[in-house]
Design a protein around this motif. Structure first.
Motif, short mmCIF file in Angstrom:
data_model
loop_
_atom_site.label_atom_id
_atom_site.label_comp_id
_atom_site.label_asym_id
_atom_site.label_seq_id
_atom_site.Cartn_x
_atom_site.Cartn_y
_atom_site.Cartn_z
N ASP A 48 44.18 48.34 46.57
CA ASP A 48 43.34 49.43 46.50
C ASP A 48 42.64 49.26 44.76
N THR A 57 43.96 47.59 42.39
CA THR A 57 43.68 46.13 41.44
C THR A 57 42.79 45.66 41.36
N GLU A 58 42.08 45.54 42.19
CA GLU A 58 41.10 45.26 43.28
C GLU A 58 39.66 44.82 42.53
N ASN A 59 40.31 46.24 41.23
CA ASN A 59 38.98 46.77 41.04
C ASN A 59 39.41 46.67 39.50
N LEU A 60 40.06 46.25 39.15
CA LEU A 60 40.75 45.89 37.53
C LEU A 60 40.24 44.94 37.26
N ASN A 61 40.26 44.69 35.64
CA ASN A 61 41.19 42.72 35.45
C ASN A 61 42.66 42.10 35.60
#
Length: 92
Positions: free
Chosen positions: A23, A25-29
Protein backbone atom coordinates in the motif's frame (compact mmCIF):
# COMPACT_ATOMS: atom_id res chain seq x y z
CA UNK A 1 -3.87 -20.47 6.22
CA UNK A 2 -1.08 -18.16 5.08
CA UNK A 3 -1.28 -16.65 1.60
CA UNK A 4 2.37 -16.17 0.62
CA UNK A 5 1.43 -14.79 -2.80
CA UNK A 6 -1.15 -12.12 -1.96
CA UNK A 7 -0.51 -11.41 1.74
CA UNK A 8 2.87 -12.65 2.96
CA UNK A 9 2.96 -12.57 6.78
CA UNK A 10 6.29 -10.72 6.82
CA UNK A 11 4.71 -7.78 4.98
CA UNK A 12 1.26 -7.78 6.58
CA UNK A 13 1.76 -8.59 10.25
CA UNK A 14 2.12 -6.05 12.99
CA UNK A 15 0.83 -2.83 11.44
CA UNK A 16 -1.70 -0.97 13.55
CA UNK A 17 -3.92 0.09 10.65
CA UNK A 18 -3.79 -3.26 8.81
CA UNK A 19 -1.95 -1.63 5.92
CA UNK A 20 0.41 -3.76 3.92
CA UNK A 21 3.79 -2.67 2.66
CA UNK A 22 2.53 -2.71 -0.92
CA UNK A 23 0.00 0.00 0.00
CA UNK A 24 2.95 2.31 0.64
CA UNK A 25 5.52 1.11 -1.88
CA UNK A 26 3.26 1.27 -4.93
CA UNK A 27 3.23 5.05 -4.50
CA UNK A 28 7.02 5.36 -4.53
CA UNK A 29 9.64 4.94 -7.21
CA UNK A 30 11.43 1.59 -7.50
CA UNK A 31 14.40 2.41 -5.27
CA UNK A 32 12.41 4.02 -2.47
CA UNK A 33 9.79 1.28 -2.62
CA UNK A 34 12.52 -1.29 -2.05
CA UNK A 35 13.93 0.73 0.85
CA UNK A 36 10.53 0.63 2.57
CA UNK A 37 10.06 -3.04 1.70
CA UNK A 38 13.37 -4.18 3.15
CA UNK A 39 13.09 -2.02 6.27
CA UNK A 40 9.53 -3.21 6.91
CA UNK A 41 10.38 -6.88 6.59
CA UNK A 42 13.70 -6.70 8.42
CA UNK A 43 13.82 -9.57 10.87
CA UNK A 44 10.44 -10.92 9.75
CA UNK A 45 11.19 -12.89 6.58
CA UNK A 46 14.52 -14.28 7.70
CA UNK A 47 16.28 -14.49 11.04
CA UNK A 48 18.94 -12.01 9.87
CA UNK A 49 17.58 -8.44 10.01
CA UNK A 50 20.99 -7.02 9.07
CA UNK A 51 20.83 -8.46 5.56
CA UNK A 52 17.51 -6.77 4.84
CA UNK A 53 18.77 -3.47 6.29
CA UNK A 54 21.89 -3.69 4.12
CA UNK A 55 19.66 -4.22 1.07
CA UNK A 56 17.60 -1.19 2.09
CA UNK A 57 20.80 0.86 2.39
CA UNK A 58 21.91 -0.34 -1.07
CA UNK A 59 18.67 0.92 -2.65
CA UNK A 60 18.85 4.17 -0.67
CA UNK A 61 22.40 4.73 -1.95
CA UNK A 62 21.19 4.11 -5.52
CA UNK A 63 18.38 6.62 -5.08
CA UNK A 64 20.72 9.25 -3.67
CA UNK A 65 23.07 8.70 -6.61
CA UNK A 66 20.17 9.00 -9.05
CA UNK A 67 19.02 12.25 -7.46
CA UNK A 68 22.53 13.70 -7.38
CA UNK A 69 23.16 12.73 -11.01
CA UNK A 70 19.85 14.25 -12.08
CA UNK A 71 20.63 17.50 -10.27
CA UNK A 72 24.08 17.71 -11.85
CA UNK A 73 22.58 17.09 -15.30
CA UNK A 74 19.95 19.77 -14.72
CA UNK A 75 22.63 22.24 -13.69
CA UNK A 76 24.37 21.67 -17.05
CA UNK A 77 21.21 22.62 -18.96
CA UNK A 78 21.03 26.27 -19.95
CA UNK A 79 18.28 28.20 -18.22
CA UNK A 80 15.83 30.22 -20.31
CA UNK A 81 16.82 33.54 -18.76
CA UNK A 82 20.49 32.81 -19.49
CA UNK A 83 19.63 32.25 -23.15
CA UNK A 84 17.53 35.41 -23.30
CA UNK A 85 20.45 37.43 -21.96
CA UNK A 86 22.52 36.29 -24.96
CA UNK A 87 20.02 37.48 -27.57
CA UNK A 88 21.40 40.58 -29.34
CA UNK A 89 19.39 43.76 -28.83
CA UNK A 90 16.58 44.56 -31.24
CA UNK A 91 16.29 40.99 -32.53
CA UNK A 92 13.09 40.06 -30.77
Amino acid sequence: MTDNVNHPRYYAAGWSNNAEVIDITENLNFNLGNVVKYVARSGRKTSDPVEDLMKAQWYLDRELERINTTQVEMEKEPRVWDLIDKVPPNTI
